[in-house]
Design an enzyme around this catalytic site. Structure first.
Site, PDB file in Angstrom:
ATOM      1  N   ASN A 140       0.841  -1.188   0.000  1.00 41.62           N
ATOM      2  CA  ASN A 140       0.000   0.000   0.000  1.00 41.62           C
ATOM      3  C   ASN A 140       0.873   1.233   0.000  1.00 41.62           C
ATOM      4  OD1 ASN A 140      -2.673  -0.894   0.095  1.00 41.62           O
ATOM      5  ND2 ASN A 140      -2.497  -1.376   2.257  1.00 41.62           N
TER       6      ASN A 140
ATOM      7  N   ASP B 177      -8.425  -9.172   9.349  1.00 40.02           N
ATOM      8  CA  ASP B 177      -8.544  -7.784   9.798  1.00 40.02           C
ATOM      9  C   ASP B 177      -8.013  -7.714  11.231  1.00 40.02           C
ATOM     10  OD1 ASP B 177      -9.490  -5.312  10.901  1.00 40.02           O
ATOM     11  OD2 ASP B 177     -10.832  -5.158   9.172  1.00 40.02           O
ATOM     12  N   ILE B 178      -6.829  -7.173  11.365  1.00 36.88           N
ATOM     13  CA  ILE B 178      -6.127  -7.186  12.660  1.00 36.88           C
ATOM     14  C   ILE B 178      -6.928  -6.420  13.713  1.00 36.88           C
ATOM     15  CG2 ILE B 178      -3.983  -6.536  13.835  1.00 36.88           C
ATOM     16  CD1 ILE B 178      -2.653  -6.659  10.986  1.00 36.88           C
TER      17      ILE B 178
ATOM     18  N   PHE C  59      -8.074   3.888  11.953  1.00 36.35           N
ATOM     19  CA  PHE C  59      -7.890   4.949  10.975  1.00 36.35           C
ATOM     20  C   PHE C  59      -8.658   4.565   9.716  1.00 36.35           C
ATOM     21  CE2 PHE C  59      -4.654   8.313  11.757  1.00 36.35           C
ATOM     22  CZ  PHE C  59      -4.468   8.065  13.105  1.00 36.35           C
TER      23      PHE C  59
ATOM     24  N   LYS D  86     -17.344   2.078   9.046  1.00 35.69           N
ATOM     25  CA  LYS D  86     -16.211   1.244   9.452  1.00 35.69           C
ATOM     26  C   LYS D  86     -16.115   1.179  10.974  1.00 35.69           C
ATOM     27  CE  LYS D  86     -13.136   1.459   6.066  1.00 35.69           C
ATOM     28  NZ  LYS D  86     -12.041   1.969   5.267  1.00 35.69           N
TER      29      LYS D  86
HETATM   30  O1  C5P Z   1     -11.102  -1.691   6.476  1.00 38.24           O
HETATM   31  P1  C5P Z   1     -10.006  -0.715   6.379  1.00 38.24           P
HETATM   32  O2  C5P Z   1      -8.705  -1.321   5.885  1.00 38.24           O
HETATM   33  O3  C5P Z   1     -10.282   0.527   5.649  1.00 38.24           O
HETATM   34  O4  C5P Z   1      -9.784  -0.265   7.895  1.00 38.24           O
HETATM   35  C1  C5P Z   1      -8.803   0.602   8.283  1.00 38.24           C
HETATM   36  C2  C5P Z   1      -8.465   0.379   9.747  1.00 38.24           C
HETATM   37  O5  C5P Z   1      -8.402  -1.006  10.063  1.00 38.24           O
HETATM   38  C3  C5P Z   1      -7.090   0.906  10.060  1.00 38.24           C
HETATM   39  O6  C5P Z   1      -7.103   1.285  11.430  1.00 38.24           O
HETATM   40  C4  C5P Z   1      -6.210  -0.302   9.823  1.00 38.24           C
HETATM   41  O7  C5P Z   1      -4.977  -0.222  10.533  1.00 38.24           O
HETATM   42  C5  C5P Z   1      -7.063  -1.428  10.314  1.00 38.24           C
HETATM   43  N1  C5P Z   1      -6.875  -2.686   9.569  1.00 38.24           N
HETATM   44  C6  C5P Z   1      -6.310  -3.783  10.186  1.00 38.24           C
HETATM   45  N2  C5P Z   1      -6.174  -4.953   9.491  1.00 38.24           N
HETATM   46  C7  C5P Z   1      -6.558  -5.066   8.216  1.00 38.24           C
HETATM   47  C8  C5P Z   1      -7.138  -3.949   7.561  1.00 38.24           C
HETATM   48  C9  C5P Z   1      -7.274  -2.784   8.278  1.00 38.24           C
HETATM   49  O8  C5P Z   1      -5.934  -3.694  11.346  1.00 38.24           O
HETATM   50  N3  C5P Z   1      -6.411  -6.208   7.573  1.00 38.24           N
END
Ligand code: C5P
Length: 397
Positions: free
Chosen positions: A209, A305-306, A322, A336
């Site tokens: 990214n 999704d962490i 964020f 979100k």
């Molecule tokens: O769903 P999206 O990627 O837009 O969400 C953004 C938020 O979720 C950010 O805080 C990002 O660090 C976290 N995130 C995460 N793991 C992922 C995708 C996003 O922790 N696989």
């Protein structure tokens, strides 16, 4: 510079770095601070009082019995109303004097008689810095509550290279600013993810990214300044991490997840700033894929999704997300926030924010929206930390 910093006493002791004190004084004055310089006798061998007087527009002091002080008590008068005393450079000898509580010249007497914080920026030859006597003195000063700014390592006036070099004036100003931040997260463990993740396609290629990591690193710095214990889990970036953070370098989203999960239990606040890749390559090639004329198909699978994984746990820390969006910013960010069960999400414009030094942030929480007008990322990070501390305290205290 913190607006709360109005007036300082700047001590200058004998060392080659004294010439940099003139620049330091200039930068402080430029930021609107009233600077009163107090020199030791040794300092005047390196730089003249007239230099400081011209730069600060204030009289320069060196004598305990200065007749310009109406009550004859310069040691009390000068530091009255001062927000802090900053000694830069602070020689090995001066540090030793501070430890002993000596008061045989104006500057040491001022330091002993102060009722404001004392910050020192040591500068000396590397062997003087490493000498057990100096080591003992530094330990004692820290215990006595004196704030140490540096020194750093580098080339020295004597031609040697090592620790003992005074911080650069700009860095000293940053350190003073950091010192002045309210310690609103003291005693809390803060976990931060930052930067992009990198998902390998083969030995040399990958999917990633566009993220510089600047915002996440600024948040880590602001959390440290607020007194937190900070763990920074970082994807690949070109940035220097703040020294006091515990740094964990990761590459892929899977590694980031494992690093986060290993620390979730002891975490009070989790701030997910990382731009995690949404997909990883199912079967990355160990070797470099050879180019040919055929269409190459990659099979992509969704990454975990962490943030959601952490936020849905029963004993989840206070979670902050964020959301970088290129359209419908607030609407998408709020969706979100709900979907990920977050008390707070930080919305920013994906196109404007990535890689830039300035950013506008919109904080969305149960109370609605809070706009943080566009400015540099460290200032934004400090404002964000202030907001997080408020919400955290309201929830848990
Ligand atoms: O769903 P999206 O990627 O837009 O969400 C953004 C938020 O979720 C950010 O805080 C990002 O660090 C976290 N995130 C995460 N793991 C992922 C995708 C996003 O922790 N696989």
């Amino acid at each position: 510079m913190e607006p709360s910093l109005k007036r300082i006493v700047m001590g200058v002791t004998g060392g080659v770095a004294a010439y940099k004190a003139a620049e330091l004084a200039r930068l402080l004055v430029k930021r609107g601070v009233e600077v009163r310089v107090v020199m030791t006798a040794a300092a005047s061998h390196f730089v003249g009082a007239a230099t400081f007087q011209a730069i600060t527009g204030q009289p320069v002091y060196a004598d305990l019995w200065d007749a310009r002080v109406s009550n004859g008590m310069a040691h009390i008068d000068l530091s009255r109303d001062a927000d802090l005393i900053l000694v830069a450079p602070a020689s090995a000898d001066f540090l030793a004097k501070l430890v002993q509580g000596r008061a045989d010249d104006l500057l040491s007497t001022l330091c002993l008689a102060r009722d404001c914080p004392l910050l020192v920026a040591p500068a000396m030859n590397r062997q003087m810095w490493e000498n057990p006597a100096t080591r003992r003195n530094i330990e004692q000063l820290t215990e006595d509550g004196v704030a140490l700014l540096g020194p750093t390592s580098g080339e020295q006036a004597c031609g040697e290279t090592g620790y003992g070099r005074m911080l650069e004036p700009e860095t000293i100003i940053e350190a003073v600013d950091a010192f002045l931040q309210p310690k609103i997260l003291r005693g809390l463990n803060v976990l931060i993810t930052a930067g992009p993740t990198y998902e390998a396609i083969d030995a040399v290629r990958g999917i990633t990214n566009r993220s510089s990591g600047k915002m996440g690193y600024a948040v880590a710095r602001a959390a440290l300044e607020a007194g937190a214990e900070v763990t920074l889990i970082s994807g690949p970036t070109a940035l220097t991490p703040p020294g006091e953070a515990q740094l964990v370098n990761v590459t892929s989203a899977q590694q980031m997840l494992e690093a986060v999960e290993a620390r979730t239990e002891e975490t009070d606040i989790f701030i997910a700033v990382a731009a995690v890749a949404d997909y990883y390559v199912l079967n990355p090639s160990e070797n470099k894929i050879k180019k040919d004329a055929h269409i190459l198909t990659l099979e992509l699978a969704p990454n975990p999704d962490i943030l959601s994984n952490v936020a849905r746990q029963d004993t989840a820390p206070f979670c902050v997300g964020f959301a970088a969006e290129s359209e419908n910013l607030e609407e998408y960010a709020e969706l979100k926030r709900k979907r990920k069960h977050l008390p707070l999400i930080v919305a920013n414009d994906a196109n404007a924010a990535i890689g830039s030094d300035d950013t506008e942030l919109i904080l969305l929480d149960d109370d609605g929206r809070h706009v943080l007008e566009k400015t540099d990322k460290l200032t934004q990070a400090r404002r964000l930390i202030e907001h997080i501390a408020k919400l955290y305290n309201a929830r848990y205290q």
